[in-house]
Design a protein around this motif. Sequence first.
Motif, PDB file in Angstrom:
ATOM      1  N   THR A   1     -20.000   5.250 -18.911  1.00  8.82           N
ATOM      2  CA  THR A   1     -19.857   3.915 -19.136  1.00  8.82           C
ATOM      3  C   THR A   1     -18.685   3.137 -17.917  1.00  8.82           C
ATOM      4  OG1 THR A   1     -17.724   4.454 -20.627  1.00  8.82           O
ATOM      5  CG2 THR A   1     -19.738   3.511 -22.059  1.00  8.82           C
ATOM      6  N   GLU A   2     -18.125   4.073 -17.626  1.00  9.74           N
ATOM      7  CA  GLU A   2     -17.105   4.059 -16.338  1.00  9.74           C
ATOM      8  C   GLU A   2     -16.523   5.375 -15.785  1.00  9.74           C
ATOM      9  OE1 GLU A   2     -12.065   4.211 -18.024  1.00  9.74           O
ATOM     10  OE2 GLU A   2     -13.592   2.940 -18.883  1.00  9.74           O
ATOM     11  N   VAL A   3     -16.085   4.928 -14.855  1.00 13.70           N
ATOM     12  CA  VAL A   3     -15.992   5.589 -13.574  1.00 13.70           C
ATOM     13  C   VAL A   3     -14.403   5.268 -12.733  1.00 13.70           C
ATOM     14  CG1 VAL A   3     -16.310   6.947 -11.035  1.00 13.70           C
ATOM     15  CG2 VAL A   3     -18.136   5.704 -12.994  1.00 13.70           C
ATOM     16  N   SER A   4     -13.444   5.962 -13.046  1.00 17.17           N
ATOM     17  CA  SER A   4     -11.997   5.857 -12.214  1.00 17.17           C
ATOM     18  C   SER A   4     -11.443   6.387 -11.107  1.00 17.17           C
ATOM     19  CB  SER A   4     -11.225   6.639 -13.390  1.00 17.17           C
ATOM     20  OG  SER A   4     -10.043   5.534 -13.012  1.00 17.17           O
ATOM     21  N   ILE A   5     -10.873   5.525  -9.919  1.00 15.91           N
ATOM     22  CA  ILE A   5     -11.031   5.974  -8.152  1.00 15.91           C
ATOM     23  C   ILE A   5      -9.547   5.785  -8.882  1.00 15.91           C
ATOM     24  CG2 ILE A   5     -11.434   6.237  -6.236  1.00 15.91           C
ATOM     25  CD1 ILE A   5     -14.342   4.627  -7.784  1.00 15.91           C
ATOM     26  N   THR A   6      -9.520   6.969  -7.867  1.00 16.35           N
ATOM     27  CA  THR A   6      -7.311   6.645  -7.793  1.00 16.35           C
ATOM     28  C   THR A   6      -7.572   7.392  -6.096  1.00 16.35           C
ATOM     29  OG1 THR A   6      -6.587   8.488  -8.894  1.00 16.35           O
ATOM     30  CG2 THR A   6      -6.447   6.555  -9.820  1.00 16.35           C
ATOM     31  N   GLY A   7      -6.592   6.361  -5.429  1.00 18.06           N
ATOM     32  CA  GLY A   7      -6.496   7.336  -4.060  1.00 18.06           C
ATOM     33  C   GLY A   7      -4.864   7.004  -3.531  1.00 18.06           C
ATOM     34  N   THR A   8      -4.770   6.676  -2.244  1.00 15.49           N
ATOM     35  CA  THR A   8      -3.263   6.115  -1.104  1.00 15.49           C
ATOM     36  C   THR A   8      -3.995   5.183  -0.816  1.00 15.49           C
ATOM     37  OG1 THR A   8      -1.400   6.963  -0.731  1.00 15.49           O
ATOM     38  CG2 THR A   8      -3.096   8.231  -0.013  1.00 15.49           C
ATOM     39  N   LEU A   9      -3.467   4.440  -0.553  1.00 14.52           N
ATOM     40  CA  LEU A   9      -3.185   3.813   0.683  1.00 14.52           C
ATOM     41  C   LEU A   9      -1.879   3.580   1.221  1.00 14.52           C
ATOM     42  CD1 LEU A   9      -4.258  -0.367  -0.823  1.00 14.52           C
ATOM     43  CD2 LEU A   9      -5.715   2.166   0.077  1.00 14.52           C
ATOM     44  N   ARG A  10      -2.210   3.839   2.802  1.00 17.54           N
ATOM     45  CA  ARG A  10      -1.100   4.131   3.720  1.00 17.54           C
ATOM     46  C   ARG A  10      -0.907   3.334   5.341  1.00 17.54           C
ATOM     47  NH1 ARG A  10       1.499   9.033   2.394  1.00 17.54           N
ATOM     48  NH2 ARG A  10       1.429   9.023   0.280  1.00 17.54           N
ATOM     49  N   SER A  11       0.162   2.829   5.444  1.00 17.65           N
ATOM     50  CA  SER A  11       0.346   1.757   6.777  1.00 17.65           C
ATOM     51  C   SER A  11       1.234   1.502   7.313  1.00 17.65           C
ATOM     52  CB  SER A  11      -0.361   0.345   6.503  1.00 17.65           C
ATOM     53  OG  SER A  11      -0.056  -0.514   4.822  1.00 17.65           O
ATOM     54  N   TYR A  12       1.664   1.303   8.271  1.00 16.06           N
ATOM     55  CA  TYR A  12       2.794   0.593   8.926  1.00 16.06           C
ATOM     56  C   TYR A  12       2.944  -0.575   8.700  1.00 16.06           C
ATOM     57  CZ  TYR A  12       3.287   5.121  11.241  1.00 16.06           C
ATOM     58  OH  TYR A  12       4.319   6.605  11.724  1.00 16.06           O
ATOM     59  N   ALA A  13       2.218  -1.916   9.499  1.00 17.31           N
ATOM     60  CA  ALA A  13       2.415  -3.120   8.986  1.00 17.31           C
ATOM     61  C   ALA A  13       2.131  -3.735   7.997  1.00 17.31           C
ATOM     62  CB  ALA A  13       1.698  -4.017  10.317  1.00 17.31           C
ATOM     63  N   PRO A  14       3.392  -4.966   7.578  1.00 22.44           N
ATOM     64  CA  PRO A  14       3.274  -5.417   6.401  1.00 22.44           C
ATOM     65  C   PRO A  14       1.642  -6.153   6.161  1.00 22.44           C
ATOM     66  CG  PRO A  14       5.366  -6.205   7.160  1.00 22.44           C
ATOM     67  CD  PRO A  14       4.516  -5.149   8.065  1.00 22.44           C
ATOM     68  N   GLU A  15       1.274  -6.682   7.091  1.00 18.28           N
ATOM     69  CA  GLU A  15       0.071  -7.488   7.348  1.00 18.28           C
ATOM     70  C   GLU A  15      -0.901  -6.598   7.308  1.00 18.28           C
ATOM     71  OE1 GLU A  15       1.670  -6.823  11.749  1.00 18.28           O
ATOM     72  OE2 GLU A  15       2.282  -7.411  10.076  1.00 18.28           O
ATOM     73  N   VAL A  16      -1.003  -5.697   7.693  1.00 19.15           N
ATOM     74  CA  VAL A  16      -2.141  -4.278   7.430  1.00 19.15           C
ATOM     75  C   VAL A  16      -1.999  -3.824   6.170  1.00 19.15           C
ATOM     76  CG1 VAL A  16      -2.321  -2.007   7.430  1.00 19.15           C
ATOM     77  CG2 VAL A  16      -1.989  -3.120  10.093  1.00 19.15           C
ATOM     78  N   ARG A  17      -0.681  -3.346   5.284  1.00 21.13           N
ATOM     79  CA  ARG A  17      -0.812  -3.073   4.109  1.00 21.13           C
ATOM     80  C   ARG A  17      -1.545  -4.055   3.141  1.00 21.13           C
ATOM     81  NH1 ARG A  17       5.437  -2.647   1.067  1.00 21.13           N
ATOM     82  NH2 ARG A  17       4.551  -0.346  -0.144  1.00 21.13           N
ATOM     83  N   ASP A  18      -0.706  -5.315   3.175  1.00 21.10           N
ATOM     84  CA  ASP A  18      -1.955  -6.684   2.571  1.00 21.10           C
ATOM     85  C   ASP A  18      -3.429  -6.675   2.917  1.00 21.10           C
ATOM     86  OD1 ASP A  18       0.469  -6.899   2.038  1.00 21.10           O
ATOM     87  OD2 ASP A  18       0.761  -8.756   3.215  1.00 21.10           O
TER      88      ASP A  18
END
Length: 415
Positions: free
Chosen positions: A260-277
């Motif tokens: 009934t469901e699939v769960s996905i987890t991971g990481t986000l990496r960035s430098y600039a705040p606007e890229v983070r968003d």
Amino acid sequence: MANAHSMVEQVNKLYTQLIEWRRRFHQHPELSFQEFGTSKFVAETLRSMDGIDVETGIGVETSVIGTLTSRDGPTIAIRADMDALPIKEENITDYCSLNSGVMHACGHDAHTAILLGIAHVLASAFKKGKLKGTIKFIFQPAEESTDENGLSGSPYMVQAGVYDDVDAAIALHMCPWLPVGEIQMNDGYSMANVDVFEGKIYGTGGHGAYPELGTDPIWMLGPVMQALHGIVSRKVSALDAAVVSIGQVHAGTASNIIPTEVSITGTLRSYAPEVRDLLASELEKAFSIVESLDGKYSFKVERGEPALNNSAAINDWIIEAIEEMYPQLGITRRPFGMGGEDFGYVTQKLPGSMIFLGCALKDEVQRDLHTPIFDIDETCLPIGVAVLAQTAIKFLKGEVILPINEQLEVQTYGT
């Protein structure tokens, strides 16, 4: 690195003591928020030095702060992290970890020893009346891991006011990809914002023999993954640093049951705040694809430590100190990578800088950070002491100053 500078001569006399401290910490590593033995030893050692006021347990139970002050003049903080990693050491030395499954595989043993050395040197300078101002020696727990609130040691100390009266902060990190006699530094963003995401795709599930009777979240996973892995290459400028990586995908309980469901987890990496968003926004759009396939989704991002933002002005101070003492020392100018460093919480509050100190052994074995064979060439220790101590001295003496318009990029963090 022979040199007649008085600071170099002074720290070279500390070499044996620095090794003794570093090896003691290396043999007795402690995990994040558990640095009780380390903090006790650090506090006792600081109390043995003339003029240092010692405080413990501010922000985090195992924190230690030593303060030298003449009660007038500017204030500078020098920070070292103290925690180790859950790694079983594979080195064969007489100072190997005695705590099975725990190891100083990121050099925090060296960072702590170096800061004790700096405290020793500067306490002597204060006693002789050579300096005016305040120096805070900040021994920080829990850089490597977070607690149930998603926070490491640095934000707790920032929130507790440890840096409220500080004008500038400096720190260093071991650098196993450079030899002793070299450092790496960078102006501006130098290590990454670290965020964790979790998305879930929901279907109805069903019998594996009759997929047409339900909706299959694993089938929906395909276009989501394609969109997800296209974010960096098609939505982020090639001139901006960004990473989207999946660490876990979980679904299903049996071969003939559509889950009934699939769960996905991971990481986000960035430098600039606007890229983070941008990464968070585009990632949610990728998950929303399932709605056109009769599925549903949920999505959340837990913001971790902010990017390390090095002050160009403070880097210039450090370079001046290096040129005075070690004119032959090699300087590499480039960012440190997409790893995280919770000193970023400090550099978003006030001007600060971290340098990477060359420490590679001459055995031609690549001893990377966070590996079971990590180790250092201990001849780097007095260099680290001299560079940060001399930088602090130059600031307190007014030989270097901060630009009046030093601006900081403040990001939201924590949970």
